[in-house]
Enzyme design. Sequence first.
Site, mmCIF file in Angstrom:
data_model
loop_
_atom_site.group_PDB
_atom_site.id
_atom_site.type_symbol
_atom_site.label_atom_id
_atom_site.label_comp_id
_atom_site.label_asym_id
_atom_site.label_seq_id
_atom_site.Cartn_x
_atom_site.Cartn_y
_atom_site.Cartn_z
ATOM 1 N N HIS A 1 6.562 -5.482 11.706
ATOM 2 C CA HIS A 1 5.859 -4.196 11.720
ATOM 3 C C HIS A 1 5.474 -3.837 13.157
ATOM 4 O O HIS A 1 4.326 -3.564 13.485
ATOM 5 C CB HIS A 1 4.615 -4.262 10.825
ATOM 6 C CG HIS A 1 4.075 -2.911 10.437
ATOM 7 N ND1 HIS A 1 3.068 -2.290 11.153
ATOM 8 C CD2 HIS A 1 4.383 -2.074 9.423
ATOM 9 C CE1 HIS A 1 2.773 -1.137 10.579
ATOM 10 N NE2 HIS A 1 3.559 -0.979 9.522
ATOM 11 N N ASP B 1 5.673 4.632 5.217
ATOM 12 C CA ASP B 1 6.620 3.697 5.828
ATOM 13 C C ASP B 1 6.775 2.415 5.022
ATOM 14 O O ASP B 1 7.596 1.561 5.355
ATOM 15 C CB ASP B 1 6.220 3.380 7.280
ATOM 16 C CG ASP B 1 4.822 2.786 7.415
ATOM 17 O OD1 ASP B 1 3.966 3.086 6.569
ATOM 18 O OD2 ASP B 1 4.596 2.037 8.386
ATOM 19 N N HIS B 2 6.008 2.294 3.927
ATOM 20 C CA HIS B 2 6.146 1.147 3.028
ATOM 21 C C HIS B 2 6.600 1.575 1.629
ATOM 22 O O HIS B 2 6.787 0.719 0.771
ATOM 23 C CB HIS B 2 4.815 0.415 2.911
ATOM 24 C CG HIS B 2 4.350 -0.197 4.189
ATOM 25 N ND1 HIS B 2 4.371 -1.551 4.436
ATOM 26 C CD2 HIS B 2 3.857 0.372 5.327
ATOM 27 C CE1 HIS B 2 3.913 -1.792 5.654
ATOM 28 N NE2 HIS B 2 3.592 -0.632 6.215
ATOM 29 N N HIS C 1 0.853 -1.189 0.000
ATOM 30 C CA HIS C 1 0.000 0.000 0.000
ATOM 31 C C HIS C 1 0.888 1.238 0.000
ATOM 32 O O HIS C 1 2.125 1.140 0.100
ATOM 33 C CB HIS C 1 -0.959 -0.002 1.190
ATOM 34 C CG HIS C 1 -0.319 0.089 2.532
ATOM 35 N ND1 HIS C 1 0.506 -0.895 3.042
ATOM 36 C CD2 HIS C 1 -0.373 1.047 3.503
ATOM 37 C CE1 HIS C 1 0.910 -0.559 4.250
ATOM 38 N NE2 HIS C 1 0.407 0.619 4.547
ATOM 39 N N HIS D 1 -7.495 -1.829 5.769
ATOM 40 C CA HIS D 1 -6.602 -0.726 6.154
ATOM 41 C C HIS D 1 -7.190 0.572 5.600
ATOM 42 O O HIS D 1 -7.957 0.531 4.634
ATOM 43 C CB HIS D 1 -5.205 -0.985 5.582
ATOM 44 C CG HIS D 1 -4.109 -0.229 6.254
ATOM 45 N ND1 HIS D 1 -3.849 -0.326 7.598
ATOM 46 C CD2 HIS D 1 -3.184 0.645 5.755
ATOM 47 C CE1 HIS D 1 -2.823 0.451 7.903
ATOM 48 N NE2 HIS D 1 -2.405 1.047 6.816
ATOM 49 N N ASP E 1 -0.335 -4.039 5.929
ATOM 50 C CA ASP E 1 -0.977 -3.611 7.175
ATOM 51 C C ASP E 1 -2.459 -3.973 7.125
ATOM 52 O O ASP E 1 -3.135 -3.738 6.114
ATOM 53 C CB ASP E 1 -0.844 -2.102 7.359
ATOM 54 C CG ASP E 1 0.596 -1.675 7.587
ATOM 55 O OD1 ASP E 1 1.476 -2.556 7.617
ATOM 56 O OD2 ASP E 1 0.836 -0.468 7.723
ATOM 57 N N HIS F 1 1.208 3.931 2.028
ATOM 58 C CA HIS F 1 1.664 4.677 3.198
ATOM 59 C C HIS F 1 3.184 4.811 3.159
ATOM 60 O O HIS F 1 3.894 3.904 2.703
ATOM 61 C CB HIS F 1 1.233 3.977 4.492
ATOM 62 C CG HIS F 1 -0.141 4.366 4.944
ATOM 63 N ND1 HIS F 1 -0.959 3.523 5.665
ATOM 64 C CD2 HIS F 1 -0.844 5.524 4.781
ATOM 65 C CE1 HIS F 1 -2.104 4.143 5.935
ATOM 66 N NE2 HIS F 1 -2.064 5.350 5.402
#
Length: 305
Positions: A270, A68-69, A64, A141, A212, A66
Site C-alpha cells: 500500500h 481503492d480496496h 474497508h 482509519h 489501512d 474505500h
Amino acid sequence: MELIFLGTSAGVPTRTRNMTSIILNLQQPTLAETWLFDCGEGTQHQFLKTDLHPGKLNKIFITHLHGDHLFGLPGLLCSRSMQGNSLPLTLYGPKGLKEFVEVALRLSGSWTDYPLTVEEISSGRVFDDQHYTVTAFPLNHPLECYGYRIEEHDKPGALNAAALAEDGVPPGPLYQLLKQGQTVTLEDGRTIDGKRYLGPATPGRSLAIFGDTAPCPAALELARGVDLMVHEATLEAAMEEKANSRGHSSSLQAAAVAQAAGVKRLVITHVSSRYDAEGCQRLLEESRSRFANTLLAEDFMTISL
C-alpha cells in the site's frame, strides 16, 4: 499456503502498481480454496496475468469500503457469473458492503448465477472451520476498517502404529479414529485413548493482513507471533504526521509493530503513488532499519508460508 499480491499501490494506480488486492491460495490435500483480501479497481485484470482464476474464489474479505480496496468488486462478481461459474462465494466486510453490492448489481442490471452471501462483520471471530480460523480486529482509519488474522489449526501428530501393534490393537478402520485423538472400544472390551499414541502436533501457520491504519492498540493483538504480517507503509518516516492524520502508517511504524508483536516476517505494501522505484527502496530500507526481515510487496510477488 501462499500469498500472491495482485495490487500494492495506495489511493491510485501507477504504471507498475495496481490497486490493493491479495490472493491467499490454500492448496492442501484436504482443502483447495482461494481467498481474496480486498478488491481494488482492476483486480480481475490482474487475475488474467496469473495462473489463478476468479471463478475458483471461495471467500473475499474486504478490510474497508474505500474505493481503492473495493471498486474492483462489482466487475469481478459479474465476470465470475458470465463465465458460468456455479461455485458459492461468500463476502466478508464492514457494514455497508451488502448495500454496495446490491446497489451496484441492481443499477447496472446485473446479477450472479451462483450463490452469493454477504456477511457484514464486526470485531471478533468471523469464520471458523476444521482447517482455519479468521478473526477481525478494528483498526484506526476514517472509515470502519479491519485487519484479518488467519490461523491454521494445529495438525495432529503422527499415529504410532508400532506402539498400537505392540499393545495388541489390530490395524483397521479404528486407526483413523485414533489418529483423530478419539477414544475407541475394541472387540475385547478394552478402551484405547488415541491421544496416547499420537506424536507432537504440528503447529498451524498464521498470518495477519492489515487494512489501512494509523498506529492503534489492536495492531499488536492482531499480529502477535504470526509467521507473516502484511502491513501498509503508505509514506516514509519523514511524513509520519501526515500519514497518521489520514489513518495511515509510515514505513518505520509498520516495522515497529512487527518488532513489538514478535512476527517472523513483515511485508510492507500500500505504497503511495508519489514513490518511484528508488523511493520504494527508501521505504524498504527504513523498515529494515527497525525490523530486518522485511520485504517490499510488488505486483505479482508470491510468498510461500
